[in-house]
Design an enzyme around this catalytic site. Structure first.
Site, PDB file in Angstrom:
ATOM      1  CE1 TYR A 124      -6.245  -9.265  -2.049  1.00  0.00           C
ATOM      2  CE2 TYR A 124      -8.312  -8.500  -1.117  1.00  0.00           C
ATOM      3  CZ  TYR A 124      -6.992  -8.282  -1.431  1.00  0.00           C
ATOM      4  OH  TYR A 124      -6.402  -7.082  -1.125  1.00  0.00           O
ATOM      5  CE  LYS A 172       9.156 -10.363  -5.670  1.00  0.00           C
ATOM      6  NZ  LYS A 172      10.018  -9.177  -5.765  1.00  0.00           N
ATOM      7  CG  ASP A 205       9.815  -5.942  -6.583  1.00  0.00           C
ATOM      8  OD1 ASP A 205       9.507  -6.359  -7.720  1.00  0.00           O
ATOM      9  OD2 ASP A 205      10.684  -6.491  -5.894  1.00  0.00           O
ATOM     10  CG  ASP A 229      -6.742  -4.154  -2.782  1.00  0.00           C
ATOM     11  OD1 ASP A 229      -7.202  -3.028  -3.061  1.00  0.00           O
ATOM     12  OD2 ASP A 229      -6.976  -4.749  -1.717  1.00  0.00           O
TER      13      ASP A 229
END
Ligand code: NAD
Length: 339
Positions: A124, A172, A205, A229
């Protein structure tokens, strides 16, 4: 004693849900001086920007704000007012509790999760450009040690202050080795300073799958901006949807409260949507103002109205076209009556 608070109604369903919230907060007897400020597409013509400087000034002066959602054009147009506001005021922590409310139909009955989303950088940061127009585009994902350190510290301090047992860092780092590798390393270093709170980490994930199957294994989650988010919407889905999910953007001296949901333009002006998420954001604001009792009264009144199931909006009915669903303001009236 009264508290000055900047109120940004926003657009779409924003005016309706913030009006409902305002009436409920006023009905607690806590005196708020509401300073109403407009932002979004409607003010661009007058001020040349969707987020005029006087709106930021008002929040800086009052140190507390509450806002409805503001529409962001998809794919083109001006940058998100919501992201710009968080950045301009350095509201680095986006706190999104996801707690089951009795009577709200959902997969689980006793969810109590807290999402702590980094609010100022990550994808962002908005550093994007076309490499070759219409062929290739690039976005730069920024992760820094100072921003990671303060968001992870925020998560641990929140856990400590609220009797929480565990913080999970979500990342990640297996693929994004430089950025999320740094995020994870810093999280581990900060965690070592909080031996009283358990710490673990999950790849995002796998975390999403586990949240759907075994949400009770989680407590407080801390995530970089984009993952925060997405995962916070997933968690609001676990407790009955966006209509009941409140949020807060917190900085060093300033806090701005807002529901997790957006401006749902297709429902604008229909007195239809659920005001609960914004009303519970109002309760979070009252807690922040140390008006704990008033906040508790609102939370209990919301719980009572939803558990009774009579004066609730369409999204809380078993069938979405149930004709007995009430409107936004009628649900707020019922909450006021239950205070
Ligand atoms: P949205 O949250 O506005 O709506 C998605 C769906 O969720 C709606 O169609 C509706 O079915 C449901 N929903 C949302 N709020 C509800 C409520 N109070 N009661 C009952 N149901 C509710 O998401 P979107 O459609 O992806 O986004 C619409 C606009 O909102 C976009 O311009 C987006 O950028 C903006 N947005 C703003 C914020 C913010 O201001 N912080 C946050 C998210 C999205």
């Amino acid at each position: 004693m009264s508290y000055p608070v900047t109120l940004i109604p926003g657009d779409g369903i924003g005016a309706e849900v913030t009006a409902a919230m305002r009436r409920v907060v006023d009905a607690t007897g806590v005196r708020i001086e509401w300073e109403v400020q407009e932002a979004g597409a409607a003010v661009i013509e007058a001020y040349g920007t969707p987020l005029p400087e006087h709106v930021l000034e008002s929040i800086r002066r009052n140190r507390v704000g509450i806002k409805g959602p503001v529409t962001t054009p998809i794919g083109t147009g001006f940058r998100s007012v919501n992201v710009a506001l968080r950045k301009a005021l350095d509201l680095y922590a986006n706190l999104r509790p996801a707690r089951s409310i009795p009577g709200v139909a959902s997969r689980y009955e006793d969810i109590d999760l807290v999402i702590v989303r980094e609010n100022t950088e990550g994808l962002y940061a908005g550093i994007e450009h076309d490499v070759i127009p219409d062929m290739a585009a690039e976005s730069i994902r920024i992760i820094t040690r100072p921003a990671t350190e303060r968001i992870v510290r925020f998560a641990f301090e929140y856990a400590r202050a609220n009797g929480r047992k565990q913080v999970t860092a979500v990342h990640k780092a297996n693929i994004l080795k430089a950025t999320d590798g740094l995020f994870l390393r810093v999280a581990q270093q900060v965690a070592a300073q909080y031996p009283d709170i358990a710490f673990n980490d999950r790849i995002v994930d796998n975390c999403c799958m586990q949240l759907v199957q075994r949400p009770h294994e989680y407590d407080v989650l801390v995530l970089p901006n984009l993952f925060g988010d997405i995962v916070s919407d997933l968690c609001s889905g676990l407790v009955g949807g966006l209509g009941v999910a409140p949020g807060a953007n917190i900085g060093k001296d300033i806090a701005v409260f807002e529901p997790v949901h957006g401006s749902a333009p297709k429902y604008a002006g229909q007195n239809k949507v659920n005001p609960t998420a914004t009303i519970l954001s109002g309760a979070l604001m009252l807690r922040h103002l140390s008006e704990r009792e008033a906040a508790l009264r609102i939370e209990s009144a919301v719980t009572k109205v939803i558990a009774e199931g009579q004066y609730v909006t369409y999204d809380l009915k078993a069938e979405r076209d149930d004709p007995s669903a009430v409107g936004t303001q009628e649900m707020a009236d019922a909450i006021i009556a239950a205070l």
